[in-house]
Scaffold this motif. Sequence first.
Motif, PDB file in Angstrom:
ATOM      1  N   GLN A  82       0.852  -1.192   0.000  1.00 20.45           N
ATOM      2  CA  GLN A  82       0.000   0.000   0.000  1.00 20.45           C
ATOM      3  C   GLN A  82       0.891   1.247   0.000  1.00 20.45           C
ATOM      4  OE1 GLN A  82      -2.669   0.043   3.370  1.00 20.45           O
ATOM      5  NE2 GLN A  82      -1.080  -0.452   4.843  1.00 20.45           N
ATOM      6  N   PHE A  83       0.560   2.165  -0.886  1.00 21.25           N
ATOM      7  CA  PHE A  83       1.369   3.350  -1.110  1.00 21.25           C
ATOM      8  C   PHE A  83       0.505   4.593  -1.020  1.00 21.25           C
ATOM      9  CE2 PHE A  83       3.641  -0.071  -3.135  1.00 21.25           C
ATOM     10  CZ  PHE A  83       4.979   0.233  -2.955  1.00 21.25           C
ATOM     11  N   LEU A  84       1.092   5.653  -0.472  1.00 17.06           N
ATOM     12  CA  LEU A  84       0.470   6.970  -0.432  1.00 17.06           C
ATOM     13  C   LEU A  84       1.395   7.914  -1.187  1.00 17.06           C
ATOM     14  CD1 LEU A  84      -1.665   8.972   0.590  1.00 17.06           C
ATOM     15  CD2 LEU A  84      -0.352   9.182   2.714  1.00 17.06           C
ATOM     16  N   ASP A  85       0.953   8.355  -2.355  1.00 18.73           N
ATOM     17  CA  ASP A  85       1.742   9.203  -3.248  1.00 18.73           C
ATOM     18  C   ASP A  85       1.205  10.624  -3.133  1.00 18.73           C
ATOM     19  OD1 ASP A  85       3.075  10.471  -5.302  1.00 18.73           O
ATOM     20  OD2 ASP A  85       2.747   8.880  -6.778  1.00 18.73           O
ATOM     21  N   ILE A  86       1.903  11.490  -2.382  1.00 20.25           N
ATOM     22  CA  ILE A  86       1.429  12.855  -2.113  1.00 20.25           C
ATOM     23  C   ILE A  86       2.053  13.824  -3.106  1.00 20.25           C
ATOM     24  CG2 ILE A  86       1.196  14.677  -0.396  1.00 20.25           C
ATOM     25  CD1 ILE A  86       1.544  12.630   1.782  1.00 20.25           C
ATOM     26  N   GLY A  87       1.201  14.685  -3.662  1.00 19.53           N
ATOM     27  CA  GLY A  87       1.657  15.603  -4.695  1.00 19.53           C
ATOM     28  C   GLY A  87       1.823  14.869  -6.005  1.00 19.53           C
TER      29      GLY A  87
END
Length: 288
Positions: A82-87
Motif C-alpha cells: 500500500q502506497f500513499l503518493d502525495i503531490g
Amino acid sequence: MSGSRAAPRIGLREPIGVDTSRASVARVYDYSLGGKDNYYVDRAAFEQVLAVAPRQRDVSRMNRDWLYRVVRYLAGQVGIDQFLDIGAGLPAVVNTHEVAQLGNRVARVLYVDNDPLCAAHGRAILAQNAFTHFVCGDLLEEGTLLENREVLGCLELDRPVGLIVCGLLHHLHESLDPVGVMREYIERLPRGSYVAISHFWDPAGEDPELHLLAARLQRAFVEGGLGSGWYRTREQIRSYFCGLELLEPGLVRLDDWWPSGPAVQARPPEALMLGGVGYKPSSVLSLR
C-alpha cells in the motif's frame, strides 16, 4: 509539530486548477515530461528554466525514473502493498500504481494532490482500477493526510505504508516548516513503513560551480513565473527524514540510487536533485 496548526495550509498559493493565467506546478512538470495537459503560461514558465538549464527535461525524466525504481523495489523486494503518493500531479505515461502492481497486482495506491484538475484527470484514468484511488487533499492538512477520512478509507494504517513525496518539498517555503511537516507524517506512519523523498539540491560547500548554477535555477523557478522551487543543501534534505534509517546508497544523486544499468550519456550539470528512501524500524526508535 503541534496539532493546533491552522488547517488547511496550502503553501504559497491556492491550487491553480484550470486557471490559465498562472503557471501550475503540475502543468509545468507535465510539460517538462513532454505531456499535453498544459497551457502557454506553463510552457513560458518552463522555457525560462530551460534558458538557464537546457537539459532540465532530462532532470524531470530522471526524477520519474528514480520514482519507478523506488516503487519497484518497495513493492517487489520489500513487499509493501500500500502506497500513499502525495503531490501526485497529472497522470503520466507510466504511473506509480502501474509499477507497484507489476510486483503485486493487488497493491493499493492512493494518489493525493491539492489541485482539482489533477484529481479530475486522475479519477478519470483510475476509474477502472479497483486498487487505486485519487483524493483531492493537501500535504499540509491539519493532523496530516494520515487523519484524512478519505485516506483512512483506502489505507490500513496498522500495516506498513510506502509514503512517496517525490519532487514536492522543494515547493514548500521554509516558513511552512518542511522538516516539521515530515516529522508529523513520520510519527504517524506505522512501524515498518518507508518514506521516499526527492528534492532540488544546492551543492553549497560541495561544488562551488554547481552551487552557482543551483542559485540561477532557483531564481528561474521562483521568480520566473512558477513561484516556487527552492534548492536546498544535502543536510537540509536529509533532515526531512527525521532520523529514519536511510537505505543504501543513502541520499544521493537520482541516477546513483540503484540505477537500472550503466549510464548511456553523461549526467547533465543541471541534474541537481537528490533522492533517498528511509525506513521506520519495527523496534522503538526516537525520530527527533
